[in-house]
Design an enzyme around this catalytic site. Sequence first.
Site, PDB file in Angstrom:
ATOM      1  CG  ASN A   1     -17.565 -10.545  11.021  1.00  0.00           C
ATOM      2  OD1 ASN A   1     -18.231 -10.479  11.405  1.00  0.00           O
ATOM      3  ND2 ASN A   1     -17.321  -9.744  12.166  1.00  0.00           N
TER       4      ASN A   1
ATOM      5  NE  ARG B   1      -0.412  -1.766   0.153  1.00  0.00           N
ATOM      6  CZ  ARG B   1      -0.833  -1.663   1.107  1.00  0.00           C
ATOM      7  NH1 ARG B   1      -2.108  -2.673   1.773  1.00  0.00           N
ATOM      8  NH2 ARG B   1      -0.694  -0.478   1.717  1.00  0.00           N
TER       9      ARG B   1
ATOM     10  NE  ARG C   1      -0.489  -4.858   4.706  1.00  0.00           N
ATOM     11  CZ  ARG C   1       0.543  -5.183   4.032  1.00  0.00           C
ATOM     12  NH1 ARG C   1       0.822  -6.823   3.379  1.00  0.00           N
ATOM     13  NH2 ARG C   1       1.615  -4.595   3.745  1.00  0.00           N
TER      14      ARG C   1
ATOM     15  CG  LEU D   1      -7.080  -6.456  -0.059  1.00  0.00           C
ATOM     16  CD1 LEU D   1      -8.353  -7.556  -1.194  1.00  0.00           C
ATOM     17  CD2 LEU D   1      -6.613  -7.454   0.933  1.00  0.00           C
TER      18      LEU D   1
ATOM     19  CG  ASN E   1     -13.716  -5.473   4.929  1.00  0.00           C
ATOM     20  OD1 ASN E   1     -13.299  -6.167   5.776  1.00  0.00           O
ATOM     21  ND2 ASN E   1     -14.111  -3.957   4.962  1.00  0.00           N
TER      22      ASN E   1
ATOM     23  CG  HIS F   1     -16.563  -0.971   8.169  1.00  0.00           C
ATOM     24  ND1 HIS F   1     -14.805  -0.507   8.584  1.00  0.00           N
ATOM     25  CD2 HIS F   1     -17.141   0.522   8.558  1.00  0.00           C
ATOM     26  CE1 HIS F   1     -14.709   0.436   8.947  1.00  0.00           C
ATOM     27  NE2 HIS F   1     -16.257   1.453   9.076  1.00  0.00           N
TER      28      HIS F   1
ATOM     29  CG  ASP G   1     -13.386   0.714   5.014  1.00  0.00           C
ATOM     30  OD1 ASP G   1     -13.273  -0.809   5.287  1.00  0.00           O
ATOM     31  OD2 ASP G   1     -12.694   0.891   6.239  1.00  0.00           O
TER      32      ASP G   1
ATOM     33  CD  GLU H   1     -19.540  -6.436  12.567  1.00  0.00           C
ATOM     34  OE1 GLU H   1     -18.136  -6.983  11.798  1.00  0.00           O
ATOM     35  OE2 GLU H   1     -19.260  -5.415  13.542  1.00  0.00           O
TER      36      GLU H   1
HETATM   37  C1  GAR Z   1     -15.215  -6.412  12.561  1.00  0.00           C
HETATM   38  O1  GAR Z   1     -16.852  -5.711  14.215  1.00  0.00           O
HETATM   39  C2  GAR Z   1     -15.818  -6.350  11.993  1.00  0.00           C
HETATM   40  O2  GAR Z   1     -16.473  -5.578  11.503  1.00  0.00           O
HETATM   41  C3  GAR Z   1     -14.123  -5.036  11.896  1.00  0.00           C
HETATM   42  O3  GAR Z   1     -13.322  -5.818  12.951  1.00  0.00           O
HETATM   43  C4  GAR Z   1     -13.774  -6.985  13.423  1.00  0.00           C
HETATM   44  C5  GAR Z   1     -13.679  -8.191  13.938  1.00  0.00           C
HETATM   45  O4  GAR Z   1     -13.996  -9.018  14.025  1.00  0.00           O
HETATM   46  N1  GAR Z   1     -13.351  -4.353  10.605  1.00  0.00           N
HETATM   47  C6  GAR Z   1     -12.870  -3.461   9.681  1.00  0.00           C
HETATM   48  O5  GAR Z   1     -13.157  -2.549  10.553  1.00  0.00           O
HETATM   49  C7  GAR Z   1     -12.654  -3.674   8.606  1.00  0.00           C
HETATM   50  N2  GAR Z   1     -12.313  -1.696   8.606  1.00  0.00           N
HETATM   51  P1  GAR Z   1     -13.718 -10.077  14.613  1.00  0.00           P
HETATM   52  O6  GAR Z   1     -12.500 -10.284  14.599  1.00  0.00           O
HETATM   53  O7  GAR Z   1     -14.538 -10.859  15.960  1.00  0.00           O
HETATM   54  O8  GAR Z   1     -14.276 -11.128  13.227  1.00  0.00           O
END
Ligand code: GAR
Length: 205
Positions: free
Chosen positions: A19, A70, A96, A98, A112, A114, A150, A179
């Site tokens: 992403n 944290r 993580r 925040l 973010n 998700h 989330d 995404e």
């Molecule tokens: C992505 O699918 C993102 O939506 C998810 O982790 C992956 C990261 O992929 N995030 C979560 O689940 C957050 N709760 P990437 O490192 O290739 O972007």
Amino acid sequence: MPREVKSRIAILISGRGSNMLALADAVREGSVPQMEIAIVISDQPNAAGLAHAQSQNLPTAVVERRGRSRDEHDRELVTVLQEHQVDFVCLAGYMRLLSSHFLSAYRNRILNIHPSLLPAFPGLDAQRQALEHGAKFTGCTVHFVDQTLDGGPIIAQRIVPVRDDDTEETLSARILDEEHTLYAEALAIVNGGAYEIVGRRVVLK
Ligand code: GAR
């Protein structure tokens, strides 16, 4: 001629960073206008995404979380963000919650992504949760980050149908494709400023 002032983005990663790369491409190609990537930060020194960012000549930093609370970790993060004059923070696979210090330093300026249609399937393994639940549709969500997992106001969503023969891998791959375009769209909305947060709703003007 007024000088073009670009908003500066930090992208926080913990892993692969696909992403992050998609956002960097969108910024470079101009589909997220008036923005530039100030820094890519990982909390994991071995995150694959760090090398990908460096290969694209993006500035990177590691702010390790290991062995620290944290609050301590997030205070260092905020210092690094301020040093880089960051306006918006994009969490991209940054696993993580925040601290309140971080949230109040960048109130309504942290996004973010998700891999589900929130509020369904928050937390880890959202794609597996959707399959195990038997959902016929899932998708992805970009939202503002608040103190909940989330759970902040939703900026944009994309629907992805679940196929009968989907595995976690095939479903995750189709969601990830969505995404990669959704995040840039959501960031452009936020940077454009043509929206209002009304309660939990992000209302486009
Ligand atoms: C992505 O699918 C993102 O939506 C998810 O982790 C992956 C990261 O992929 N995030 C979560 O689940 C957050 N709760 P990437 O490192 O290739 O972007």
